[in-house]
Write an enzyme that holds these catalytic residues in place. Structure first.
Site, mmCIF file in Angstrom:
data_model
loop_
_atom_site.group_PDB
_atom_site.id
_atom_site.type_symbol
_atom_site.label_atom_id
_atom_site.label_comp_id
_atom_site.label_asym_id
_atom_site.label_seq_id
_atom_site.Cartn_x
_atom_site.Cartn_y
_atom_site.Cartn_z
ATOM 1 N N GLY A 163 -9.503 4.705 1.734
ATOM 2 C CA GLY A 163 -10.004 4.770 0.363
ATOM 3 C C GLY A 163 -11.130 5.766 0.189
ATOM 4 O O GLY A 163 -12.009 5.562 -0.634
ATOM 5 N N ILE A 202 -5.990 19.556 0.461
ATOM 6 C CA ILE A 202 -5.130 19.878 -0.682
ATOM 7 C C ILE A 202 -6.015 19.894 -1.930
ATOM 8 O O ILE A 202 -6.634 18.894 -2.261
ATOM 9 C CB ILE A 202 -4.017 18.809 -0.870
ATOM 10 C CG1 ILE A 202 -3.308 18.487 0.461
ATOM 11 C CG2 ILE A 202 -3.032 19.232 -1.955
ATOM 12 C CD1 ILE A 202 -2.358 19.525 0.956
ATOM 13 N N LYS A 235 -11.041 3.919 -8.399
ATOM 14 C CA LYS A 235 -10.073 4.173 -9.457
ATOM 15 C C LYS A 235 -10.580 3.594 -10.766
ATOM 16 O O LYS A 235 -11.209 2.530 -10.773
ATOM 17 C CB LYS A 235 -8.732 3.531 -9.101
ATOM 18 C CG LYS A 235 -8.091 4.179 -7.885
ATOM 19 C CD LYS A 235 -6.904 3.390 -7.376
ATOM 20 C CE LYS A 235 -6.418 3.991 -6.068
ATOM 21 N NZ LYS A 235 -5.623 3.031 -5.290
ATOM 22 N N GLU A 272 0.185 5.605 -0.054
ATOM 23 C CA GLU A 272 -0.532 6.611 -0.834
ATOM 24 C C GLU A 272 -0.068 8.005 -0.448
ATOM 25 O O GLU A 272 0.099 8.313 0.734
ATOM 26 C CB GLU A 272 -2.044 6.534 -0.544
ATOM 27 C CG GLU A 272 -2.714 5.291 -1.036
ATOM 28 C CD GLU A 272 -4.240 5.402 -0.924
ATOM 29 O OE1 GLU A 272 -4.771 6.524 -0.811
ATOM 30 O OE2 GLU A 272 -4.875 4.344 -0.931
ATOM 31 N N ARG A 289 -1.852 -4.562 1.424
ATOM 32 C CA ARG A 289 -2.385 -5.670 0.620
ATOM 33 C C ARG A 289 -1.848 -5.566 -0.803
ATOM 34 O O ARG A 289 -1.251 -4.560 -1.173
ATOM 35 C CB ARG A 289 -3.913 -5.560 0.564
ATOM 36 C CG ARG A 289 -4.357 -4.229 -0.049
ATOM 37 C CD ARG A 289 -5.816 -4.146 -0.415
ATOM 38 N NE ARG A 289 -6.118 -2.965 -1.189
ATOM 39 C CZ ARG A 289 -6.456 -1.776 -0.694
ATOM 40 N NH1 ARG A 289 -6.543 -1.602 0.610
ATOM 41 N NH2 ARG A 289 -6.684 -0.752 -1.493
ATOM 42 N N VAL A 292 -5.489 -3.801 -6.746
ATOM 43 C CA VAL A 292 -6.070 -4.071 -8.073
ATOM 44 C C VAL A 292 -5.061 -3.694 -9.167
ATOM 45 O O VAL A 292 -4.871 -4.426 -10.137
ATOM 46 C CB VAL A 292 -7.373 -3.260 -8.264
ATOM 47 C CG1 VAL A 292 -7.918 -3.439 -9.682
ATOM 48 C CG2 VAL A 292 -8.421 -3.639 -7.233
#
Ligand code: MV4
Length: 446
Positions: A163, A202, A235, A272, A289, A292
């Protein structure tokens, strides 16, 4: 199905899990810290047990207390939610040792994918594209040689990170040595594992994630979400499906199924990816998991992802073939955080004095707030998620504007991200789908 589940989490996700458990006829025990004694999940639970003081380390991360609470209450399963112990393989293993089902992937699944350098190896074996880069770095010379082959800029990532934690962008040879050494020190201090690896950096990608469900034998995908709108790796707004061309969507979702199948994945998971301007996609990491932003996927597929997690953990096989997973219309979620966007998103706490949530067609709110509730300062600042669904993206944006217009969330000194979301929804780049990971820095800076 289970008789009784212990929810090892708090806030909106504890409430979300409680709702599904009740619908499945499963009794609910909520494990809570002392400051959460009057939280909505505790008030709605069949039973509640205090597992420690406010500090997460002594409560929501306190494995002995959580396992004791499960044993004492006679729970046959534990749902970890997200964050806290959700991706802790050792916790999952200890649940197993105590004869309690961990509602999530197997410890082996978590170990194979939790280490990001190892997840790259799994992806490579499964034939899933990864960003040009290295395995875990042995020394600085290896980093220099790799950077020379790949070309700058490169990004250093901690194998145990995730993350966005423990990442550094490096632009030239002169900065590489120092950054490799510092990244290792930082990773060791933060995660207890100094391993770092290197990838080509990137620029301006889209951040796309694919939702999968596996039952240990078979994996299906539930389409993808665009989570490009982030600030400092938090996010803020998510949508499903993405605005990518159909051919890219097909390729990326198929690759996710291939990767998750390769490890015999069992439970809900998210892969991801970064997608560049040409539509090339690269797997970066997997979250083992519930996330959210899972409600946007629920809106377009009509499935209850938490119920799927329960059924899979109880040993049921997936009930649907891939071609029966619909992708209907468009869904958007905004995260309402108790933060002040005008003060660098500084956490803002307080008592809820006025609360009114939106409703009507295509609107869903997941929130543990109630009038008179005081937001404790000890945890994550997420206090509500407003999710809308409509037949297309333009209508979903308009519906979200209508929903936020109806929303009232006020208290003395309390600030939220709602005004920020109103501006995002009006932004011309957002409206035409021109969103990349630098959207906020580049388009929302004033
Ligand atoms: C990257 C990247 C560019 N190149 N990897 C940030 C979150 C973590 N999951 C991965 N992240 C990134 N990895 C390579 N090779 C840029 C980011 C990134 C980012 C990704 C998604 C959303 C927002 C972001 C903001 C800054 C950097």
């Amino acid at each position: 199905m289970f008789k009784k589940v212990l929810i090892a989490n708090r806030g909106e996700i504890a409430l979300r899990i409680l709702r599904t458990a009740k619908e499945l006829g499963v009794k609910v025990v909520v494990a809570h810290s002392d400051v959460d004694a009057k939280s909505l999940p505790v008030l709605l639970a069949d039973e509640a047990l205090c597992i420690g003081p406010a500090s997460s380390a002594q409560s929501y991360l306190n494995i002995p207390n959580l396992l004791s609470a499960a044993v004492v209450s006679g729970a046959d399963a534990i749902h970890p939610g997200y964050g806290f112990l959700a991706e802790n393989a050792q916790f999952a293993e200890m649940c197993r040792d105590y004869g309690i089902i961990f509602i999530g992937p197997t410890p082996d699944n978590m170990r194979a994918l939790g280490d990001k350098a190892n997840a790259r190896k799994v992806a490579r074996e499964a034939g899933v594209p990864i960003v040009p880069g290295t395995d875990a770095l042995v020394d600085v010379d290896e980093a220099k040689q790799a950077a020379a082959e790949i070309g700058y800029p490169v990004i250093l990532k901690a194998s145990a990170g995730g993350g966005g934690r423990g990442m550094r962008v490096v632009h030239n040879d002169a900065d590489l040595e120092r950054n490799v050494l510092q990244a290792k020190e930082e990773a060791k201090a933060a995660f207890g594992n100094p391993e770092v690896y290197l990838e080509k950096y990137i620029e301006e990608p889209k951040h796309i994630e694919v939702q999968v469900l596996g039952d240990g034998e078979r994996v299906i995908h539930l389409w993808e979400r665009d989570c490009s709108i982030q600030r400092r790796h938090q996010k803020l707004l998510e949508e499903a499906p993405s605005t990518l061309p159909k051919a890219v969507r097909t390729a990326i979702t198929e690759s996710a199924v291939r990767l998750a199948s390769h490890v015999g994945y069992k439970s809900a998971g998210t892969l991801e990816y970064l997608v560049d301007r040409e539509g090339n996609f690269y797997f970066i990491e997997m979250n083992t998991r519930i996330q959210v932003e899972h409600p946007v996927t629920e809106m377009i597929t009509g499935l209850d992802l938490v119920a799927e997690q329960f059924r899979i953990a109880a040993g049921e096989k997936l009930a649907y073939p891939q071609d029966q997973i619909p992708c209907r219309g468009h869904a958007i979620e905004v995260r309402i955080n108790a933060e002040d966007p005008s003060k660098d998103f500084r956490p803002s706490i307080g008592k809820i004095e006025t609360l009114h949530f939106p409703g009507g067609p295509g609107v869903r709110v997941d929130s543990h707030l109630y009038t008179g509730y005081s937001i404790p300062p000890n945890y994550d600042s997420l206090v509500a998620k407003v999710i809308v669904h409509a037949s297309d993206r333009d209508k979903a944006i308009h519906r979200m504007q209508r929903a936020l217009f109806e929303t009232a969330l006020e208290g003395p000194g309390l600030k939220t991200t709602i005004p920020f979301h109103r501006k995002v929804l009006e932004n011309a780049f957002f409206r035409r789908g021109a969103v990349y990971t630098n959207f906020i820095a580049r388009r929302m800076s004033e």
